[in-house]
Design a protein around this motif. Structure first.
Motif, PDB file in Angstrom:
ATOM      1  N   PRO A 158       0.765  -4.392   9.347  1.00  7.88           N
ATOM      2  CA  PRO A 158      -0.213  -3.487   8.715  1.00  7.88           C
ATOM      3  C   PRO A 158      -0.844  -2.442   9.633  1.00  7.88           C
ATOM      4  O   PRO A 158      -1.103  -1.328   9.198  1.00  7.88           O
ATOM      5  N   ARG A 163       4.609   1.889  11.291  1.00  6.25           N
ATOM      6  CA  ARG A 163       4.962   0.907  10.262  1.00  6.25           C
ATOM      7  C   ARG A 163       5.681   1.534   9.070  1.00  6.25           C
ATOM      8  O   ARG A 163       6.547   0.888   8.465  1.00  6.25           O
ATOM      9  N   HIS A 164       5.352   2.765   8.739  1.00  2.00           N
ATOM     10  CA  HIS A 164       5.959   3.389   7.568  1.00  2.00           C
ATOM     11  C   HIS A 164       7.472   3.561   7.771  1.00  2.00           C
ATOM     12  O   HIS A 164       8.271   3.194   6.900  1.00  2.00           O
ATOM     13  N   LEU A 189       5.487  -2.928   0.059  1.00  6.33           N
ATOM     14  CA  LEU A 189       4.540  -2.654   1.143  1.00  6.33           C
ATOM     15  C   LEU A 189       4.350  -1.143   1.312  1.00  6.33           C
ATOM     16  O   LEU A 189       3.230  -0.670   1.558  1.00  6.33           O
ATOM     17  N   ASP A 193       0.609   0.772   0.460  1.00  4.25           N
ATOM     18  CA  ASP A 193      -0.094   1.275   1.642  1.00  4.25           C
ATOM     19  C   ASP A 193      -0.612   2.674   1.339  1.00  4.25           C
ATOM     20  O   ASP A 193       0.159   3.616   1.148  1.00  4.25           O
ATOM     21  N   THR A 196       0.771   5.683   3.397  1.00  2.00           N
ATOM     22  CA  THR A 196       2.186   6.045   3.404  1.00  2.00           C
ATOM     23  C   THR A 196       2.337   7.549   3.169  1.00  2.00           C
ATOM     24  O   THR A 196       1.776   8.079   2.208  1.00  2.00           O
TER      25      THR A 196
END
Length: 217
Positions: A158, A163-164, A189, A193, A196
């Motif tokens: 997270p 992370r994207h 996810l 988010d 994103t």
């Protein structure tokens, strides 16, 4: 009478100062010269470092121009020269760009270069994470989903910086492997988010539309 005593005290102080100067003047002068030399040396060092940074910046810009002109072999050589000679900041950027140039002709070799950066403890955390994600992206067509998961699971956490991209890469890898449950997990996810990027969200929605009905959210 008091004036006489004042004159005597002043004479005594003058004699004491004279004796102190005769005894310690060499040290005082030497200390002053050392301070002057130190300040001058530091200023000289700062000037030289600024010159090196300016030269490295110009060389980096030239290497980028070569890359943008499609002269990847020349750009790679220029970036590698910076890796060998440039100050640390430009050296790190040049390592990343050199790997990018290699990727145009040999993705697996470029992935190894990125892996070396990701494993280098002397490199900043953000740069190491970026290298990890880029290496995985280059191996998307050849590595198994379990291998990709081992590479990127921590990068998809997270609070992870990249992370994207890591989640999208994992979703694509799972989809290619036929693991629709895993693909749905990563696509969910991405969808949930709030940070994103819009373009990535759109790609994720398009991929999710390709999942069989039982795998849809």
């Amino acid at each position: 009478m008091s004036e006489l005593f004042d004159e005597v005290d002043e004479e005594v102080r003058r004699d004491q100062l004279q004796k102190l100067w005769e005894k310690y003047s060499i040290y005082i002068v030497a200390g002053a010269l050392l301070i002057i030399a130190g300040v001058g040396g530091w200023r000289g060092y700062e000037y030289l470092e600024a010159q090196k940074a300016a030269e490295a910046g110009a060389a980096f810009d030239k290497a980028v121009e070569l890359s943008e002109a499609g002269k990847h072999t020349e750009a790679e050589a220029a970036f590698n020269d910076l890796v060998a000679k440039a100050p640390s900041g430009y050296r790190m950027l040049a390592r990343l760009r050199a790997a990018g140039e290699v990727a145009s002709r040999d993705p697996k070799a470029a992935a190894r270069m990125y892996d070396e950066i990701a494993a280098d403890r002397g490199v900043g955390t953000e740069e190491r994470e970026l290298a990890k994600v880029r290496a995985a992206a280059l191996l998307l067509d050849s590595a198994s989903y379990p291998d990709m998961l081992a590479r990127l699971e921590s990068s998809a956490a997270p609070e992870a910086t990249f992370r994207h991209t890591a989640r999208e890469t994992l979703a694509l890898s799972a989809w290619r492997a036929g693991d629709m449950a895993a693909a749905r997990k990563w696509l969910d996810l991405i969808a949930n988010d709030g940070e994103t990027p819009p373009s990535l969200r759109s790609r994720a929605e398009a991929l999710q539309a390709l999942l069989p009905p039982v795998a849809k959210s």
